[in-house]
Design a protein around this motif. Structure first.
Motif, mmCIF file in Angstrom:
data_model
loop_
_atom_site.group_PDB
_atom_site.id
_atom_site.type_symbol
_atom_site.label_atom_id
_atom_site.label_comp_id
_atom_site.label_asym_id
_atom_site.label_seq_id
_atom_site.Cartn_x
_atom_site.Cartn_y
_atom_site.Cartn_z
ATOM 1 N N MET A 193 -8.869 5.149 7.572
ATOM 2 C CA MET A 193 -7.951 4.044 7.613
ATOM 3 C C MET A 193 -6.541 4.595 7.840
ATOM 4 O O MET A 193 -6.125 5.508 7.154
ATOM 5 C CB MET A 193 -8.050 3.280 6.281
ATOM 6 C CG MET A 193 -7.042 2.219 6.089
ATOM 7 S SD MET A 193 -7.089 1.360 4.481
ATOM 8 C CE MET A 193 -8.757 1.486 3.948
ATOM 9 N N GLU A 194 -5.839 4.061 8.806
ATOM 10 C CA GLU A 194 -4.469 4.487 9.088
ATOM 11 C C GLU A 194 -3.497 3.660 8.258
ATOM 12 O O GLU A 194 -3.607 2.436 8.196
ATOM 13 C CB GLU A 194 -4.150 4.311 10.570
ATOM 14 C CG GLU A 194 -4.996 5.169 11.487
ATOM 15 C CD GLU A 194 -4.734 6.651 11.297
ATOM 16 O OE1 GLU A 194 -3.567 7.042 11.184
ATOM 17 O OE2 GLU A 194 -5.717 7.411 11.258
ATOM 18 N N LEU A 195 -2.541 4.325 7.606
ATOM 19 C CA LEU A 195 -1.586 3.660 6.731
ATOM 20 C C LEU A 195 -0.171 4.131 7.026
ATOM 21 O O LEU A 195 0.042 5.276 7.409
ATOM 22 C CB LEU A 195 -1.891 3.969 5.265
ATOM 23 C CG LEU A 195 -3.275 3.614 4.749
ATOM 24 C CD1 LEU A 195 -3.476 4.211 3.368
ATOM 25 C CD2 LEU A 195 -3.452 2.111 4.715
ATOM 26 N N LYS A 196 0.801 3.249 6.806
ATOM 27 C CA LYS A 196 2.204 3.606 6.880
ATOM 28 C C LYS A 196 2.730 3.539 5.454
ATOM 29 O O LYS A 196 2.729 2.471 4.840
ATOM 30 C CB LYS A 196 2.951 2.644 7.801
ATOM 31 C CG LYS A 196 4.339 3.114 8.145
ATOM 32 C CD LYS A 196 4.918 2.301 9.285
ATOM 33 C CE LYS A 196 6.273 2.862 9.670
ATOM 34 N NZ LYS A 196 6.851 2.132 10.785
ATOM 35 N N VAL A 197 3.133 4.703 4.907
ATOM 36 C CA VAL A 197 3.474 4.802 3.485
ATOM 37 C C VAL A 197 4.751 5.605 3.271
ATOM 38 O O VAL A 197 5.199 6.330 4.155
ATOM 39 C CB VAL A 197 2.335 5.490 2.694
ATOM 40 C CG1 VAL A 197 1.019 4.756 2.863
ATOM 41 C CG2 VAL A 197 2.193 6.960 3.085
ATOM 42 N N ARG A 198 5.291 5.473 2.067
ATOM 43 C CA ARG A 198 6.344 6.373 1.621
ATOM 44 C C ARG A 198 5.921 6.908 0.258
ATOM 45 O O ARG A 198 5.312 6.207 -0.547
ATOM 46 C CB ARG A 198 7.701 5.691 1.569
ATOM 47 C CG ARG A 198 7.836 4.659 0.483
ATOM 48 C CD ARG A 198 9.233 4.025 0.510
ATOM 49 N NE ARG A 198 9.327 3.024 -0.511
ATOM 50 C CZ ARG A 198 9.735 3.245 -1.756
ATOM 51 N NH1 ARG A 198 10.080 4.455 -2.141
ATOM 52 N NH2 ARG A 198 9.787 2.265 -2.629
ATOM 53 N N ILE A 199 6.210 8.155 0.002
ATOM 54 C CA ILE A 199 5.841 8.816 -1.243
ATOM 55 C C ILE A 199 6.901 8.504 -2.293
ATOM 56 O O ILE A 199 8.100 8.636 -2.028
ATOM 57 C CB ILE A 199 5.711 10.338 -1.044
ATOM 58 C CG1 ILE A 199 4.755 10.660 0.108
ATOM 59 C CG2 ILE A 199 5.287 11.025 -2.335
ATOM 60 C CD1 ILE A 199 3.362 10.111 -0.049
ATOM 61 N N THR A 200 6.460 8.079 -3.496
ATOM 62 C CA THR A 200 7.416 7.775 -4.559
ATOM 63 C C THR A 200 7.316 8.737 -5.741
ATOM 64 O O THR A 200 8.267 8.876 -6.488
ATOM 65 C CB THR A 200 7.241 6.334 -5.083
ATOM 66 O OG1 THR A 200 5.919 6.175 -5.602
ATOM 67 C CG2 THR A 200 7.477 5.324 -3.984
ATOM 68 N N ARG A 201 6.164 9.389 -5.890
ATOM 69 C CA ARG A 201 5.984 10.408 -6.926
ATOM 70 C C ARG A 201 4.969 11.413 -6.426
ATOM 71 O O ARG A 201 4.036 11.066 -5.717
ATOM 72 C CB ARG A 201 5.464 9.801 -8.234
ATOM 73 C CG ARG A 201 6.474 8.974 -8.942
ATOM 74 C CD ARG A 201 5.990 8.596 -10.306
ATOM 75 N NE ARG A 201 7.006 7.745 -10.909
ATOM 76 C CZ ARG A 201 6.824 7.022 -11.974
ATOM 77 N NH1 ARG A 201 5.665 7.028 -12.592
ATOM 78 N NH2 ARG A 201 7.793 6.291 -12.459
ATOM 79 N N LEU A 202 5.146 12.669 -6.856
ATOM 80 C CA LEU A 202 4.206 13.715 -6.472
ATOM 81 C C LEU A 202 4.215 14.788 -7.542
ATOM 82 O O LEU A 202 5.255 15.368 -7.841
ATOM 83 C CB LEU A 202 4.592 14.326 -5.122
ATOM 84 C CG LEU A 202 3.724 15.466 -4.613
ATOM 85 C CD1 LEU A 202 2.290 14.997 -4.378
ATOM 86 C CD2 LEU A 202 4.309 16.046 -3.331
ATOM 87 N N ASN A 203 3.055 15.049 -8.140
ATOM 88 C CA ASN A 203 2.899 16.113 -9.113
ATOM 89 C C ASN A 203 2.487 17.370 -8.347
ATOM 90 O O ASN A 203 1.397 17.422 -7.787
ATOM 91 C CB ASN A 203 1.848 15.746 -10.161
ATOM 92 C CG ASN A 203 1.703 16.801 -11.223
ATOM 93 O OD1 ASN A 203 1.573 17.982 -10.932
ATOM 94 N ND2 ASN A 203 1.718 16.373 -12.469
ATOM 95 N N ILE A 204 3.357 18.362 -8.326
ATOM 96 C CA ILE A 204 3.092 19.552 -7.518
ATOM 97 C C ILE A 204 2.007 20.449 -8.110
ATOM 98 O O ILE A 204 1.557 21.375 -7.444
ATOM 99 C CB ILE A 204 4.378 20.364 -7.269
ATOM 100 C CG1 ILE A 204 4.975 20.861 -8.583
ATOM 101 C CG2 ILE A 204 5.372 19.552 -6.472
ATOM 102 C CD1 ILE A 204 6.087 21.880 -8.398
#
Length: 72
Positions: free
Chosen positions: A1-12
């Protein structure tokens, strides 16, 4: 599935995070099917750079990514 998103949190450490789908009102959780250690540095940078670009901006300045995803 293709999505257009923005990242708001990321646990490295785990690779888990939250993202907003374009036009959505709430964020959704995301993670990787395999261990995060196995994710390429290029992908890690791709996601973290988007988080950095959007941090502290109003919605009219957000930068979105085009990604492929599947439900787990």
């Amino acid at each position: 599935m293709e999505l257009k998103v923005r990242i708001t949190r990321l646990n490295i450490n785990t690779g888990n995070g939250r993202l907003f789908l374009e036009g959505a009102k709430e964020s959704v959780a995301f993670g990787f099917e395999n261990r995060y250690k196995g994710v390429s540095l290029a992908w890690k940078k791709f996601l973290s750079e988007n988080l950095d670009k959007n941090n502290g901006l109003d919605s009219d300045g957000w930068s979105y990514l085009n990604i492929s995803a599947k439900s787990m």
